[in-house]
Structure formats: structure tokens, C-alpha cells
Design an enzyme around this catalytic site. Structure first.
Site, short mmCIF file in Angstrom:
data_model
loop_
_atom_site.label_atom_id
_atom_site.label_comp_id
_atom_site.label_asym_id
_atom_site.label_seq_id
_atom_site.Cartn_x
_atom_site.Cartn_y
_atom_site.Cartn_z
CG HIS A 68 45.26 45.57 -31.95
ND1 HIS A 68 45.76 44.45 -31.34
CD2 HIS A 68 45.98 45.75 -33.08
CE1 HIS A 68 46.74 43.95 -32.08
NE2 HIS A 68 46.90 44.72 -33.15
CG HIS B 59 38.90 41.92 -29.35
ND1 HIS B 59 39.28 41.60 -28.08
CD2 HIS B 59 40.04 42.23 -30.02
CE1 HIS B 59 40.59 41.71 -27.97
NE2 HIS B 59 41.08 42.09 -29.14
#
Length: 217
Positions: A129, A171
Site C-alpha cells: 500500500h 505493518h
């Protein structure tokens, strides 16, 4: 002479592995501390909206779809769509390859409400992303360098999306930093390392028609 050289390589490898392990441990601790501080404050639906807005299933086919509607994008800008599309494909290749090689698991506090497209999406390093959104932002800065009001909001969106990856628990900070580097590098590759719009890989579409007409003149 070969044996001492081999020993040096082995020692260097051991030191590098220990260093990477320590960096990874610091990354996990700092990220966890940040996550537990930020996650309760920011509404999860807002973070999820940023996640969907940066999803590859939306962005990757978008340039090809817009290409089919010339009335939407001026002819002078259509070659930018080609570069965006190729950039997205290159991003998928780079991110997917690194994830497959590194095999870093996502944070243990990550909730099972992700939109996984391919098997490598279960891995964490680097953030796809982030690389995608930073690529869009850095490419926009190159192409729309005089339209500061447009690039400003694109950069804000990309920054918020990158930060949301940690706030969502998807993440580690290191994943986001690596994704940022990949995104900027993609724009560098597409501009032949110059970060100038006049150095893009592919010239405007009209350039091809001009060459064809000139050849048959």
C-alpha cells in the site's frame, strides 16, 4: 588464500545477520508501542477507508480503464496513464518478489479483516500500500510539478495511508519505510533517474503517429 577469504565472508555474514536481527527487534518493539498508543485514538473505519482507497485492485486497472475513455483524460496526458499502469505492474513484481524472499510475518496484533488478493499478501515486508501510494504521489510531483494544490493533497493522502498501515496493525515501521523507498524508486526508474516529466520512458502518443506519418510521407 581462499580459506581466509571464506572465513571473512562467513564472519561478515554472521555480523550482518545479527545486526538485521537487532534492527528487526527494535522495529517490532517501537511499532508495537506506537500501535497501542495510536490505534485506540483513531477510528478504525477511517483507517480502513484509507486502506481501501490505496488498494491495488482499484489502482492497477484504473489507468487502463481511463485510457479507453479519451474524453476523460486529455490526449496530451494519456501517456502518463501508460506510465502509471506500467509502474503499478512493476510495483506488484518488486513487492511480490521481496515478500516472497523475506517472508516476514505481519504483526501478531493484526486483525483478520484484510482484503488478501494473492498468497504473498500474508507477508509484511515491504508495504505494498505504501509503495503504491508513494509512487502515485512522487509521480504526480514529477508530472504536476506546477499544480501544487493538487500534488499537496495527493502527498497528504499518501502520507496518511502509509501511517495508517502501522495504526491498523498491518505493518511494522520498517515495512513502511521500505515501501516508501520502492515507491520513490519506481518514479526514478520511469523517469530514467532524472525525476523530470520530459524524461519519461515513453513519449506522448502523438509522437508515434508523427513518426508513422513521417515514414510514409
Amino acid at each position: 588464500s581462499a580459506q581466509p577469504s571464506l572465513q571473512i565472508v562467513n564472519i561478515a555474514t554472521i555480523v550482518a545477520m545479527k545486526l538485521l536481527s537487532q534492527i528487526g527487534e527494535y522495529d517490532r518493539k517501537i511499532t508495537a508501542s506506537l500501535y497501542y498508543s495510536v490505534a485506540p485514538v483513531i477510528p478504525r473505519p477511517f483507517l480502513k477507508a484509507l486502506e481501501w482507497a490505496g488498494d491495488g485492485t482499484f489502482w492497477v486497472p484504473l489507468p487502463a480503464i481511463l485510457w479507453m475513455y479519451p474524453s476523460v483524460v486529455p490526449a496530451s496526458h494519456r501517456h502518463f496513464l501508460m506510465h502509471l499502469f506500467f509502474g503499478f505492474l512493476l510495483d506488484l513484481l518488486v513487492i511480490g518478489s521481496i515478500k516472497m524472499l523475506v517472508h516476514r510475518r505481519r504483526p501478531k496484533y493484526n486483525k483478520d479483516d484484510m482484503h488478501l488478493v494473492v498468497s504473498v499478501d500474508k507477508y509484511s515486508f515491504p508495504s505494498g500500500h505504501t509503495s503504491r501510494c508513494v509512487f502515485i504521489a512522487s509521480f504526480a510531483l514529477v508530472v504536476l510539478n506546477e499544480e501544487w494544490h493538487e500534488t499537496f493533497f495527493i502527498c497528504i493522502w499518501a502520507t496518511m495511508t502509509a501511517m495508517s498501515r502501522v495504526a491498523l496493525g498491518r505493518h511494522y515501521i520498517g515495512d513502511v519505510l521500505a515501501g516508501t523507498c520502492v515507491g520513490v524508486a519506481l518514479t526514478g526508474v520511469l523517469t530514467k533517474g532524472t525525476f523530470h516529466a520530459n524524461q519519461l520512458w515513453l513519449p506522448p502518443v502523438g509522437h508515434y503517429f508523427h513518426k508513422v506519418i513521417h515514414m510514409h510521407a
